[in-house]
Scaffold this motif. Structure first.
Motif, short mmCIF file in Angstrom:
data_model
loop_
_atom_site.label_atom_id
_atom_site.label_comp_id
_atom_site.label_asym_id
_atom_site.label_seq_id
_atom_site.Cartn_x
_atom_site.Cartn_y
_atom_site.Cartn_z
N GLY A 133 5.37 21.44 -7.70
CA GLY A 133 6.13 20.90 -6.58
C GLY A 133 7.26 20.03 -7.09
O GLY A 133 7.51 19.94 -8.30
N GLU A 134 7.98 19.39 -6.19
CA GLU A 134 9.10 18.54 -6.57
C GLU A 134 8.56 17.28 -7.24
O GLU A 134 7.81 16.51 -6.65
CB GLU A 134 9.91 18.18 -5.33
N GLY A 135 8.88 17.05 -8.46
CA GLY A 135 8.32 15.93 -9.21
C GLY A 135 7.16 16.43 -10.03
O GLY A 135 7.34 16.91 -11.15
N GLY A 136 5.96 16.34 -9.46
CA GLY A 136 4.79 16.91 -10.11
C GLY A 136 4.11 16.04 -11.13
O GLY A 136 3.14 16.47 -11.75
N ASP A 137 4.58 14.79 -11.35
CA ASP A 137 3.94 13.97 -12.37
C ASP A 137 3.37 12.66 -11.81
O ASP A 137 2.92 11.80 -12.57
CB ASP A 137 4.92 13.65 -13.49
N GLY A 138 3.41 12.46 -10.49
CA GLY A 138 2.82 11.28 -9.87
C GLY A 138 3.59 10.00 -10.10
O GLY A 138 3.04 8.90 -9.93
N THR A 187 0.88 -1.17 0.00
CA THR A 187 0.00 0.00 0.00
C THR A 187 0.91 1.22 0.00
O THR A 187 1.75 1.37 0.90
CB THR A 187 -0.93 0.01 1.23
N TRP A 188 0.78 2.08 -1.01
CA TRP A 188 1.71 3.18 -1.20
C TRP A 188 1.02 4.53 -1.06
O TRP A 188 -0.15 4.69 -1.41
CB TRP A 188 2.35 3.14 -2.60
N ALA A 189 1.79 5.49 -0.58
CA ALA A 189 1.41 6.90 -0.68
C ALA A 189 2.53 7.61 -1.42
O ALA A 189 3.65 7.09 -1.54
CB ALA A 189 1.21 7.51 0.70
N SER A 190 2.24 8.79 -1.90
CA SER A 190 3.25 9.53 -2.67
C SER A 190 3.13 11.02 -2.37
O SER A 190 2.08 11.51 -1.96
CB SER A 190 3.05 9.29 -4.18
N ASN A 194 -4.82 10.96 -9.72
CA ASN A 194 -5.13 12.31 -9.24
C ASN A 194 -3.99 12.90 -8.43
O ASN A 194 -4.20 13.54 -7.39
CB ASN A 194 -6.43 12.31 -8.41
N PHE A 195 -2.77 12.67 -8.89
CA PHE A 195 -1.59 13.09 -8.14
C PHE A 195 -1.57 14.60 -7.88
O PHE A 195 -1.00 15.07 -6.91
CB PHE A 195 -0.31 12.68 -8.87
N ASN A 196 -2.21 15.37 -8.77
CA ASN A 196 -2.16 16.83 -8.59
C ASN A 196 -2.99 17.31 -7.42
O ASN A 196 -2.86 18.44 -6.98
CB ASN A 196 -2.61 17.54 -9.87
N THR A 197 -3.87 16.43 -6.89
CA THR A 197 -4.69 16.83 -5.74
C THR A 197 -4.53 15.92 -4.53
O THR A 197 -4.81 16.34 -3.40
CB THR A 197 -6.18 16.85 -6.13
N THR A 198 -4.10 14.68 -4.73
CA THR A 198 -4.09 13.73 -3.61
C THR A 198 -2.72 13.12 -3.32
O THR A 198 -2.60 12.32 -2.39
CB THR A 198 -5.09 12.58 -3.89
N ALA A 199 -1.68 13.47 -4.07
CA ALA A 199 -0.34 12.98 -3.78
C ALA A 199 0.28 13.86 -2.71
O ALA A 199 1.10 14.75 -2.98
CB ALA A 199 0.51 12.97 -5.04
#
Length: 381
Positions: free
Chosen positions: A174-179, A164-167, A201-206
Motif C-alpha cells: 500500500g501507500e507507505g507500507g512501513d508504519g 492517541t494516533w491511528a495510521s 503491527n502496521f502490516n495488519t492493523t494500520a
C-alpha cells in the motif's frame, strides 16, 4: 495583542522591565489567520459544546479546530476528500474531516469500527474514544501537511505532549507500507520539537481505525501569552485527532478536552495510562430541606353563653266569697312575688348575659287582695 514599545532612553532601572516583556509571546506580525469560531464557520455537525479560540494551554488542541484563513494560511493538506466528518466546518475547501463513529473505508459503506489498540488490557478492542462518544479528526494526511491553531499560554514553562494516533501506512504494497509516524511542533514558526515512531503491527492493523495512545511523546518549552502553534505531519496517513499540552509539575491528569473535543468529553490522561485520565468528581449530595415551623397554638376556648335565671311567677290571692248575712272574710292575700332570677354565668370569652327574672304578677296579686277587703267594708256600712 501586539507588543510594541518605543524606547526613548535606556537606564539600568528600565532594563529588567524590558527583559521581562521580551519573554512574552505574541502573534507574528502579518499573520492573516484568525482563531476558529463555530459561530462563523461551524457546520451542522459542529456540536454546540465546541468553543471558539484562542485555546488555552495547558489544555487540549483539536486538529479540526484549526484557524480560519484557508489553505496556505491556516492549514495545508494534500487531500480534501469527503469523509464522515464532512459538515463540521463551512469554510471550504477543508481538510479531509473524519468521524470515529462513521467509518468509510475506501469510499464504501460504514462497516468498520474505531477501537483502542495496544494501549491497555481494559481498553484494547473497545470503541475509541468510548462507546458513547466520538471524535472528529483529520484523515488522508500527506507528509508535510499542517494546521495552525491560535492559543493563549497561561503559564510559561515546559510542557509534555500526549495524543492517541491511528495510521494508514500499511499493509505492505500500500501507500507507505512501513508504519512510519511523525510530527513536528512549532510556535510562531520556530520549531520546538519533532517526534517519530513506527506503528506496531502496521502490516495488519494500520488501517486508520486502530488507535494507540502515546503519552508524553514530546516535550516543548513555551513562553506565556498568545501565539500560533503549528502541528505538522512528518509521515503519510497519520490520523490527526488532538494533542494534549500539560505543564510539567502541573499535575493535570487526564485532559478535559479544553475548548471541547468536538464530540467527546475527557480523553487519554497525559503521562498516565490512557485508560484512566482524570477521575470524575462524585456528585454532591443535596442538603436536606429544613422542615417548616410548627403552627402556632390555637386560640382560647370561647366561653359558653350564660344561662338566664328562671323567672318565678307569683300566684295572685284568691278572691273571698260574698258574705251571707254574716261576716264575710276576704280571701287570703296572694303569695309574694316570685324571686328575681339570677344572672347567667358568663365564662371566659362569653359575651351573653341572661335577663333578670320578672315579679310583675306577684304585685298584681297584692292589689287584688286590698281591693277585696275594701269592698267588704263598704258593704258592711
Amino acid at each position: 495583542m501586539k507588543f510594541r514599545s518605543t524606547v526613548l532612553s535606556l537606564t539600568a532601572a528600565a532594563l529588567p522591565l524590558l527583559v521581562a516583556s521580551a519573554a512574552l509571546a505574541d502573534i507574528p506580525a502579518g499573520y492573516k489567520g484568525t482563531p476558529f469560531d463555530p459561530a462563523i464557520v461551524g457546520g451542522t455537525k459542529c456540536p454546540a459544546t465546541v468553543k471558539a479560540g484562542p485555546y488555552e494551554i495547558p489544555g487540549r488542541l483539536d486538529f479540526v479546530n484549526y484557524d480560519i484563513g484557508g489553505d496556505g494560511v491556516a492549514y495545508h493538506t494534500g487531500d480534501h476528500t469527503t469523509k464522515g466528518g464532512a459538515g463540521y466546518r463551512t469554510d471550504q475547501p477543508t481538510a479531509t474531516l473524519s468521524l470515529t463513529s462513521v467509518c468509510v473505508p475506501n469510499g464504501g459503506p460504514p462497516t468498520c469500527t474505531n477501537v483502542w489498540y495496544d494501549t491497555s488490557a481494559t481498553l484494547d478492542g473497545t470503541p475509541y474514544p468510548s462507546a458513547t462518544t466520538a471524535d472528529f479528526s483529520i484523515g488522508a494526511v500527506q507528509n508535510g501537511d499542517w494546521v495552525n491553531i491560535t492559543v493563549n499560554v497561561k503559564t510559561a514553562g515546559m510542557y509534555t505532549l500526549s495524543s492517541t494516533w491511528a495510521s494508514g501506512a500499511g499493509p505492505p504494497g500500500g501507500e507507505g507500507g512501513d508504519g512510519s509516524m511523525g510530527l513536528a511542533v512549532f510556535s510562531n514558526n520556530v520549531q520546538l520539537a519533532t517526534w517519530s515512531a513506527t506503528f506496531p503491527n502496521f502490516n495488519t492493523t494500520a488501517d486508520f481505525h486502530h488507535w494507540k495512545a502515546y503519552p508524553n511523546f514530546a516535550t516543548v518549552t513555551l513562553a506565556a501569552g498568545p501565539q500560533v502553534i503549528k502541528l505538522q505531519s512528518k509521515a503519510k496517513h497519520l490520523q490527526l485527532d488532538y494533542v494534549q499540552f500539560d505543564l510539567v509539575g502541573g499535575g493535570t491528569g487526564g485532559s478535559t478536552g479544553a475548548g471541547g473535543s468536538p464530540a467527546t468529553g475527557g480523553t487519554t490522561g497525559a503521562g498516565g495510562s490512557p485508560a484512566t485520565g482524570g477521575s470524575t468528581g462524585t456528585t454532591g449530595t443535596g442538603g436536606t430541606t429544613a422542615s417548616g415551623g410548627t403552627t402556632g397554638a390555637t386560640g382560647g376556648d370561647t366561653g359558653t353563653t350564660g344561662t338566664g335565671g328562671t323567672t318565678s311567677t307569683g300566684t295572685g290571692g284568691t278572691t273571698g266569697n260574698d258574705g251571707t248575712g254574716g261576716t264575710n272574710a276576704g280571701g287570703t292575700t296572694g303569695s309574694t312575688a316570685g324571686t328575681t332570677g339570677t344572672k347567667g354565668d358568663s365564662k371566659s370569652g362569653g359575651c351573653a348575659i341572661a335577663p333578670s327574672g320578672s315579679n310583675e304578677l306577684g304585685a298584681v296579686g297584692v292589689l287584688l287582695a286590698f281591693a277585696t277587703i275594701g269592698l267588704a267594708i263598704r258593704r258592711r256600712r
